[in-house]
Write a protein that holds these residues in place. Structure first.
Motif, short mmCIF file in Angstrom:
data_model
loop_
_atom_site.label_atom_id
_atom_site.label_comp_id
_atom_site.label_asym_id
_atom_site.label_seq_id
_atom_site.Cartn_x
_atom_site.Cartn_y
_atom_site.Cartn_z
N ALA A 27 0.88 6.54 3.25
CA ALA A 27 0.36 5.96 2.01
C ALA A 27 -0.72 4.93 2.30
N LEU A 28 -1.81 5.02 1.54
CA LEU A 28 -2.86 4.02 1.58
C LEU A 28 -2.91 3.37 0.21
N GLY A 29 -3.10 2.06 0.18
CA GLY A 29 -3.13 1.38 -1.11
C GLY A 29 -4.17 0.28 -1.15
N ARG A 30 -4.26 -0.30 -2.33
CA ARG A 30 -5.19 -1.41 -2.56
C ARG A 30 -4.35 -2.67 -2.79
N ARG A 31 -4.62 -3.70 -1.97
CA ARG A 31 -3.89 -4.97 -2.10
C ARG A 31 -4.31 -5.68 -3.39
N VAL B 136 9.55 3.90 -0.26
CA VAL B 136 10.62 4.67 -0.89
C VAL B 136 11.78 3.76 -1.29
N GLU B 137 12.03 2.71 -0.51
CA GLU B 137 13.12 1.77 -0.80
C GLU B 137 12.73 0.72 -1.84
N GLY B 138 11.47 0.71 -2.29
CA GLY B 138 11.02 -0.25 -3.30
C GLY B 138 10.78 -1.64 -2.76
N GLU B 139 10.50 -1.77 -1.47
CA GLU B 139 10.35 -3.08 -0.84
C GLU B 139 8.90 -3.51 -0.65
N VAL B 140 7.94 -2.67 -0.99
CA VAL B 140 6.53 -3.00 -0.79
C VAL B 140 6.07 -3.92 -1.91
N GLU B 141 5.33 -4.96 -1.54
CA GLU B 141 4.81 -5.92 -2.51
C GLU B 141 3.32 -6.14 -2.30
N GLY B 142 2.65 -6.57 -3.36
CA GLY B 142 1.25 -6.95 -3.26
C GLY B 142 0.27 -5.79 -3.31
N ALA C 125 -4.88 -1.14 2.46
CA ALA C 125 -3.70 -1.36 3.29
C ALA C 125 -3.03 -0.03 3.59
N LEU C 126 -2.45 0.06 4.77
CA LEU C 126 -1.60 1.18 5.16
C LEU C 126 -0.18 0.74 4.85
N ILE C 127 0.51 1.52 4.02
CA ILE C 127 1.82 1.13 3.49
C ILE C 127 2.93 1.77 4.31
N ASP C 128 3.95 0.99 4.63
CA ASP C 128 5.13 1.50 5.32
C ASP C 128 5.85 2.47 4.39
N PRO C 129 5.93 3.77 4.75
CA PRO C 129 6.51 4.75 3.84
C PRO C 129 8.00 4.52 3.55
N GLU C 130 8.77 4.09 4.54
CA GLU C 130 10.19 3.84 4.30
C GLU C 130 10.39 2.69 3.32
N ALA C 131 9.64 1.62 3.50
CA ALA C 131 9.73 0.48 2.59
C ALA C 131 9.26 0.88 1.19
N HIS D 35 5.25 -5.33 3.94
CA HIS D 35 5.45 -3.97 4.46
C HIS D 35 4.16 -3.15 4.45
N VAL D 36 3.06 -3.81 4.76
CA VAL D 36 1.78 -3.12 4.86
C VAL D 36 1.04 -3.60 6.09
N ALA D 37 0.13 -2.77 6.58
CA ALA D 37 -0.81 -3.16 7.62
C ALA D 37 -2.16 -3.27 6.92
N GLU D 38 -2.76 -4.44 7.01
CA GLU D 38 -4.03 -4.65 6.32
C GLU D 38 -5.15 -3.87 7.00
N LEU D 39 -5.98 -3.27 6.17
CA LEU D 39 -7.18 -2.56 6.59
C LEU D 39 -8.36 -3.34 6.01
#
Length: 185
Positions: free
Chosen positions: A80-84, A109-115, A101-107, A92-96
């Motif tokens: 997953a790629l997203g916009r911060r 699916v678990e609803g833990e990604v923020e921002g 941002a590159l989003i942690d797929p497990e987080a 749960h992201v790696a900033e690009l």
């Protein structure tokens, strides 16, 4: 040793590449170093609706709301790629570069990604071994051009290859006029 890293840039295939996985594609390169490279094809949407498989996502998916084929490696895996979100702390992201941002797929699916305020989901990715991408670029298979956040999360992915080619001007712009099916030319 790599000639020049294409990290965070776009690879735009030449019109007649001759590889069904990459004909008229635009690849966003996430990593490129001496060990190899990986990225995702930005303009290969599937017909598989994300809501049918991941109905409880808390982050909006950029239209079209389908999975994209990121490349021929590990198809079935999730990337997953997203916009911060401006001013928000992301978890749960790696900033690009820029807002990406590159989003942690497990987080995810678990609803833990923020921002993150919008994202695109890919199945599979594009990968190259050590020196492989450099050789393909040297052979003329790819044009390396600057990426924008709008390329990664574009609203009209089917038109992205032509859009990116045409905005380059000159010879690349004329290649953007290449017919989708040269046999009908």
């Amino acid at each position: 040793m790599i000639e020049a890293s294409t990290r965070y840039q776009l690879l735009v295939s030449v019109p007649d590449l001759g590889d069904a996985n990459f004909d008229q594609t635009v690849v966003y390169v996430v990593e490129h170093d001496d060990a190899g490279a990986f990225g995702v094809v930005l303009n290969r949407p599937t017909e598989t609706d994300i809501g049918d498989h991941l109905p409880d996502l808390s982050i909006p998916v950029v239209s079209p709301g389908v999975f994209f084929i990121g490349g021929p490696v590990s198809v079935g895996g999730l990337l997953a790629l997203g916009r911060r979100r401006l001013g928000a702390e992301a978890a749960h992201v790696a900033e690009l570069p820029g807002p990406l941002a590159l989003i942690d797929p497990e987080a995810l699916v678990e609803g833990e990604v923020e921002g993150i305020d919008a994202m695109r989901l890919f199945t599979g990715y594009s990968g190259w071994g050590a020196g492989q991408l450099d050789a393909e670029i040297a052979a003329g298979a790819w044009h390396v051009v600057e990426a924008t956040p709008d390329d990664v999360l574009c609203a009209e992915p089917e038109a992205l290859w032509r859009t990116v080619m045409r905005r380059q001007g000159g010879r690349l712009a004329s290649q953007g006029l290449y017919p989708e099916d040269p046999s009908v030319n």
